[in-house]
Design a protein around this motif. Sequence first.
Motif, mmCIF file in Angstrom:
data_model
loop_
_atom_site.group_PDB
_atom_site.id
_atom_site.type_symbol
_atom_site.label_atom_id
_atom_site.label_comp_id
_atom_site.label_asym_id
_atom_site.label_seq_id
_atom_site.Cartn_x
_atom_site.Cartn_y
_atom_site.Cartn_z
ATOM 1 N N PHE A 185 0.811 -1.213 0.000
ATOM 2 C CA PHE A 185 0.000 0.000 0.000
ATOM 3 C C PHE A 185 0.846 1.266 0.000
ATOM 4 O O PHE A 185 2.019 1.255 0.363
ATOM 5 C CB PHE A 185 -0.950 0.008 1.202
ATOM 6 N N ALA A 186 0.219 2.358 -0.427
ATOM 7 C CA ALA A 186 0.857 3.681 -0.429
ATOM 8 C C ALA A 186 -0.236 4.718 -0.229
ATOM 9 O O ALA A 186 -1.433 4.419 -0.295
ATOM 10 C CB ALA A 186 1.595 3.922 -1.749
ATOM 11 N N ALA A 187 0.177 5.954 0.003
ATOM 12 C CA ALA A 187 -0.784 7.017 0.294
ATOM 13 C C ALA A 187 -1.684 7.313 -0.899
ATOM 14 O O ALA A 187 -2.827 7.753 -0.729
ATOM 15 C CB ALA A 187 -0.045 8.279 0.713
ATOM 16 N N HIS A 188 -1.190 7.072 -2.115
ATOM 17 C CA HIS A 188 -1.961 7.374 -3.317
ATOM 18 C C HIS A 188 -2.001 6.154 -4.229
ATOM 19 O O HIS A 188 -1.010 5.428 -4.361
ATOM 20 C CB HIS A 188 -1.351 8.568 -4.059
ATOM 21 N N GLN A 189 -3.145 5.947 -4.873
ATOM 22 C CA GLN A 189 -3.339 4.805 -5.763
ATOM 23 C C GLN A 189 -2.282 4.765 -6.868
ATOM 24 O O GLN A 189 -1.851 3.705 -7.309
ATOM 25 C CB GLN A 189 -4.736 4.872 -6.379
ATOM 26 N N SER A 190 -1.854 5.941 -7.307
ATOM 27 C CA SER A 190 -0.880 6.034 -8.397
ATOM 28 C C SER A 190 0.492 5.486 -8.003
ATOM 29 O O SER A 190 1.362 5.306 -8.859
ATOM 30 C CB SER A 190 -0.726 7.483 -8.835
ATOM 31 N N LYS A 191 0.696 5.228 -6.710
ATOM 32 C CA LYS A 191 1.972 4.668 -6.236
ATOM 33 C C LYS A 191 1.816 3.207 -5.802
ATOM 34 O O LYS A 191 2.733 2.648 -5.203
ATOM 35 C CB LYS A 191 2.523 5.489 -5.069
ATOM 36 N N MET A 192 0.652 2.612 -6.081
ATOM 37 C CA MET A 192 0.389 1.248 -5.630
ATOM 38 C C MET A 192 0.402 0.254 -6.781
ATOM 39 O O MET A 192 -0.303 0.450 -7.780
ATOM 40 C CB MET A 192 -0.973 1.176 -4.922
ATOM 41 N N TYR A 193 1.185 -0.782 -6.642
ATOM 42 C CA TYR A 193 1.149 -1.890 -7.595
ATOM 43 C C TYR A 193 -0.216 -2.569 -7.472
ATOM 44 O O TYR A 193 -0.668 -2.861 -6.351
ATOM 45 C CB TYR A 193 2.269 -2.869 -7.259
ATOM 46 N N PRO A 194 -0.891 -2.817 -8.587
ATOM 47 C CA PRO A 194 -2.233 -3.423 -8.499
ATOM 48 C C PRO A 194 -2.220 -4.700 -7.660
ATOM 49 O O PRO A 194 -1.355 -5.562 -7.827
ATOM 50 C CB PRO A 194 -2.569 -3.715 -9.964
ATOM 51 N N LEU A 195 -3.194 -4.816 -6.763
ATOM 52 C CA LEU A 195 -3.210 -5.959 -5.856
ATOM 53 C C LEU A 195 -3.354 -7.281 -6.607
ATOM 54 O O LEU A 195 -2.842 -8.312 -6.150
ATOM 55 C CB LEU A 195 -4.334 -5.799 -4.828
ATOM 56 N N GLY A 281 5.518 4.138 -9.379
ATOM 57 C CA GLY A 281 4.445 4.468 -10.299
ATOM 58 C C GLY A 281 4.688 5.816 -10.951
ATOM 59 O O GLY A 281 5.581 5.952 -11.780
ATOM 60 N N VAL A 282 3.908 6.837 -10.557
ATOM 61 C CA VAL A 282 4.053 8.150 -11.191
ATOM 62 C C VAL A 282 5.144 9.000 -10.534
ATOM 63 O O VAL A 282 5.461 10.083 -11.011
ATOM 64 C CB VAL A 282 2.721 8.936 -11.201
ATOM 65 N N THR A 283 5.702 8.509 -9.421
ATOM 66 C CA THR A 283 6.877 9.162 -8.842
ATOM 67 C C THR A 283 8.126 8.514 -9.410
ATOM 68 O O THR A 283 8.053 7.557 -10.171
ATOM 69 C CB THR A 283 6.846 9.087 -7.307
ATOM 70 N N TYR A 323 -2.790 7.742 -15.923
ATOM 71 C CA TYR A 323 -1.467 7.450 -15.356
ATOM 72 C C TYR A 323 -1.546 6.670 -14.043
ATOM 73 O O TYR A 323 -0.533 6.147 -13.577
ATOM 74 C CB TYR A 323 -0.678 8.748 -15.170
ATOM 75 N N ASP A 324 -2.738 6.601 -13.454
ATOM 76 C CA ASP A 324 -2.858 5.798 -12.235
ATOM 77 C C ASP A 324 -2.680 4.309 -12.534
ATOM 78 O O ASP A 324 -2.517 3.503 -11.616
ATOM 79 C CB ASP A 324 -4.187 6.054 -11.540
ATOM 80 N N ASP A 325 -2.687 3.949 -13.823
ATOM 81 C CA ASP A 325 -2.466 2.544 -14.214
ATOM 82 C C ASP A 325 -1.025 2.259 -14.629
ATOM 83 O O ASP A 325 -0.727 1.162 -15.102
ATOM 84 C CB ASP A 325 -3.378 2.192 -15.401
ATOM 85 N N ALA A 326 -0.136 3.231 -14.460
ATOM 86 C CA ALA A 326 1.230 3.087 -14.984
ATOM 87 C C ALA A 326 1.943 1.855 -14.446
ATOM 88 O O ALA A 326 2.704 1.199 -15.165
ATOM 89 C CB ALA A 326 2.040 4.347 -14.671
ATOM 90 N N MET A 327 1.680 1.478 -13.193
ATOM 91 C CA MET A 327 2.423 0.367 -12.596
ATOM 92 C C MET A 327 2.050 -0.991 -13.179
ATOM 93 O O MET A 327 2.746 -1.989 -12.943
ATOM 94 C CB MET A 327 2.255 0.372 -11.081
ATOM 95 N N LYS A 328 0.976 -1.033 -13.956
ATOM 96 C CA LYS A 328 0.623 -2.290 -14.621
ATOM 97 C C LYS A 328 1.693 -2.718 -15.622
ATOM 98 O O LYS A 328 1.730 -3.885 -16.033
ATOM 99 C CB LYS A 328 -0.723 -2.142 -15.339
ATOM 100 N N THR A 329 2.562 -1.770 -15.992
ATOM 101 C CA THR A 329 3.628 -2.104 -16.948
ATOM 102 C C THR A 329 4.805 -2.823 -16.291
ATOM 103 O O THR A 329 5.732 -3.239 -16.986
ATOM 104 C CB THR A 329 4.130 -0.825 -17.649
#
Length: 343
Positions: A185-195, A281-283, A323-329
């Motif tokens: 988990f992280a403070a923002h969804q954009s920094k979280m790897y999809p569960l 993610g976006v950071t 961009y909140d989906d960026a970590m899917k890559t």
Amino acid sequence: MPKIDHILVIRLSAMGDVAMTVPVLRVFSQTYPDVKITVLSRPFFKPFFEEIPNLDFLEADVYGEHKRFGLIKLANEARDLGIDAVADLHNVIRSKIITKYLKFKGIDTATIDKGRAEKKALIAAKGENISQLKTTHQRYADVFEKLGFPLNLENHIAPPKKRLSPKLNGLLGIEPKKLIGIAPFAAHQSKMYPLSLMAEVIRELDETDKYRIFLFGGGKKEIKLLKEMEIPFANVTNVAGKLSFEEELALISNLDLMFSMDSGNGHLAAMYGVPVITLWGVTHPFAGFVPFNQPDNNQLLSDRKEYALIPTSIYGNKFPKGYDDAMKTISPETVVQKAQELL
């Protein structure tokens, strides 16, 4: 400058930022063993500093006793301890009030340069020709250099692992397996790897039967999700909501590897010298928040060909649509392979 024997160090929040002070203060203690440190922070963070010699802790109740004008009372409490210098590692309104008051009373002070303009420029670059900024750890060290105490963070010596209680030993089991922590988990969804992808990572690691995996988190919603994540797996234990903070730190110090987002748990593991794999993610690592002493190849980044504007913010709170989906890559196979390389 008069001789300095006792430094007040101010860093009130957040957890990851306070944790990042620990290796810096450990190097300070190792380099200048005769200089006393008093850390001013929130009571919850006191266990971070227990093993550092010649260090005391001053509790800040910023929402109660030390709210508003109570900050002056807090400053006077620090002054009564005999401090003769202040290292403000926070540089926010509360720490500025304390620092300026003590400076007015004749005490030497130094304040962190957070590099706000550099970080703003990093985001404004929209992903083009970006470069590494100074790390937060080095920014902390620079404050002590201003006071006449240069530090070489490469001289850091990690502490020994904390002793495990019978309760924690029970969680580890009797089979000798490598210990992996996962903090999804992280403070923002954009920094979280999809569960769903993290569950795939856990499945692949669990099937090897070589590892004991512990899930970390906090808050009712996170605990509920982690309880559900552990159910299908034989070697996975959710510890969220089951351990005291001190027990959690002891367990983290004994891990062989921690998976973390760009968030606090990675910094907790790094302050004990535990290898940390960070998923971004976006950071971006260039902003200076990589966990202490962790190499570049431990940083798994979202695909910047597909998401070319990364980093879109310093803290993950701002990003363009989609961009909140960026970590899917970041594929689960990549994550598992990196873990197996390190273990």
